[in-house]
Motif scaffolding. Structure first.
Motif, mmCIF file in Angstrom:
data_model
loop_
_atom_site.group_PDB
_atom_site.id
_atom_site.type_symbol
_atom_site.label_atom_id
_atom_site.label_comp_id
_atom_site.label_asym_id
_atom_site.label_seq_id
_atom_site.Cartn_x
_atom_site.Cartn_y
_atom_site.Cartn_z
ATOM 1 N N THR A 173 0.747 -1.441 -0.114
ATOM 2 C CA THR A 173 -0.143 0.132 -0.103
ATOM 3 C C THR A 173 0.824 1.267 0.069
ATOM 4 O O THR A 173 0.230 2.474 0.042
ATOM 5 C CB THR A 173 -0.786 0.212 1.178
ATOM 6 O OG1 THR A 173 -0.294 0.565 2.262
ATOM 7 C CG2 THR A 173 -1.660 -1.285 1.478
ATOM 8 N N HIS A 223 -2.787 4.846 1.139
ATOM 9 C CA HIS A 223 -3.736 3.952 0.374
ATOM 10 C C HIS A 223 -4.027 2.629 1.514
ATOM 11 O O HIS A 223 -3.415 2.671 2.658
ATOM 12 C CB HIS A 223 -3.045 3.543 -0.724
ATOM 13 C CG HIS A 223 -2.982 4.203 -2.085
ATOM 14 N ND1 HIS A 223 -3.978 4.396 -2.820
ATOM 15 C CD2 HIS A 223 -1.931 4.851 -2.621
ATOM 16 C CE1 HIS A 223 -3.677 5.153 -3.828
ATOM 17 N NE2 HIS A 223 -2.485 5.485 -3.690
ATOM 18 N N ASN A 258 -1.114 -1.249 -4.533
ATOM 19 C CA ASN A 258 -1.154 -0.221 -5.571
ATOM 20 C C ASN A 258 -0.595 -0.989 -6.867
ATOM 21 O O ASN A 258 0.470 -1.817 -6.746
ATOM 22 C CB ASN A 258 -0.110 1.093 -5.549
ATOM 23 C CG ASN A 258 -0.595 1.498 -4.010
ATOM 24 O OD1 ASN A 258 -1.899 1.621 -3.645
ATOM 25 N ND2 ASN A 258 0.410 2.163 -3.396
ATOM 26 N N GLY A 287 -4.889 2.887 -6.606
ATOM 27 C CA GLY A 287 -5.146 1.981 -5.720
ATOM 28 C C GLY A 287 -6.053 0.763 -6.209
ATOM 29 O O GLY A 287 -7.092 0.941 -6.931
#
Length: 300
Positions: A84, A102, A106, A122
């Motif tokens: 993330t 996020h 990703n 994301g």
């Protein structure tokens, strides 16, 4: 999935094969100055391959890495993945910053043309914009499915996001939604702007590449659907002169498309649309997505 990076000439001659990853390579980027290549892998690392250096520098992202990109000045590398985060590295592979925000993994990351903004895509369907110092600037409105790719227009004013929801969305740099590009019948994995600012290309699970025409002050219109792959199309990239498009597919091939033929067919397309416009609108056998193929294309 063979854990390698292959470099090719435009005549399809293989230049070299780079080996070093211990798991599939998911993403590759070439520095704008041409002096380095960065590869992102499921093995949790980014490898930085430099010209005239036999062994790569290994950047430990500490989770599967799905996207990697160089800044326009080639001095910074951004990587994203399962953990993330967005990680920023200098050109020697030293970690500069870790961007957190996020809530899911990703798949892609991009720098704006001036290098001042970073966009990260994301799995939660959001697009986040950061400044080069790692400060979160904005979270753009949501796709209904994960975002697989992101790209900036050449002037930096438009951002494109490609999603598993079968669409490409175009945003202004302030986060306003400009247009949703439909037409694909499956998720969209890749998106790219041409360097001359006249086209957008999108790559999809539906085995096609779609080419969209851009004009100042007008919304994009579908220019062509490129068929040729026998499997899902993962990524697309324009040549620097915008005359060719490369598409990479799960069918183990890369196709180079000569776009001169497509661009030169503008008048033919307009003429043809003048003939088939009523057919597209009224024939019951035409799909809903195809009924709008000629929208915005006027006779010359």
């Amino acid at each position: 999935m063979d854990k390698t990076i292959r470099l090719w000439k435009l005549d399809s001659a293989l230049v070299t094969t780079l080996r070093g990853h211990s798991a599939p390579v998911i993403g590759v980027a070439i520095s704008p100055n041409g002096n380095a290549i960065a590869s992102a892998s499921d093995d949790g690392t980014v490898k930085l391959w430099k010209r005239d250096v036999s062994l790569p520098v290994t950047l430990d992202h500490q989770s599967s890495v799905y996207g990697v990109v160089f800044s326009p000045d080639s001095n910074t590398i951004a990587s994203v993945g399962l953990d993330t985060t967005v990680k920023l590295w200098n050109k020697n592979g030293i970690l500069l910053n870790t961007l957190r925000g996020h809530v899911a993994g990703n798949w892609a990351v991009a720098f704006s043309p001036d290098g001042n903004t970073i966009a990260s895509a994301g799995w939660d369907g959001t697009l986040k914009l950061w400044n080069k110092n790692g400060i979160l600037l904005n979270t753009l409105g949501k796709h209904s499915q994960p975002i697989w790719d992101v790209a900036f227009s050449v002037d930096g004013n438009t951002i494109a996001s490609a999603s598993a929801d079968n669409t490409v969305k175009l945003w202004n740099k302030n986060g306003g939604l400009l247009k949703t590009l439909g037409g694909h019948t499956a998720g969209v994995w890749g998106v790219a702007f041409s360097s001359d600012g006249k086209m957008i290309a999108s790559a999809s699970d539906d085995k096609t590449v779609k080419l969209w025409k851009m004009e100042a002050g007008k919304l994009p219109v579908l220019l062509a659907t490129l068929n040729g792959h026998s499997g899902k199309v993962w990524e697309v990239a324009f040549s620097p002169d915008s005359q060719q498009l490369a598409s990479a597919s799960e069918d183990n091939t890369v196709i180079l498309w000569n776009l001169d033929r497509v661009i030169d067919l503008d008048e033919v397309i307009a003429y043809g649309c003048n003939w088939v416009r009523d057919y597209l609108k009224t024939n019951l056998d035409v799909s809903q997505s195809d009924r709008r193929l000629c929208d915005g294309i006027d006779a010359k």
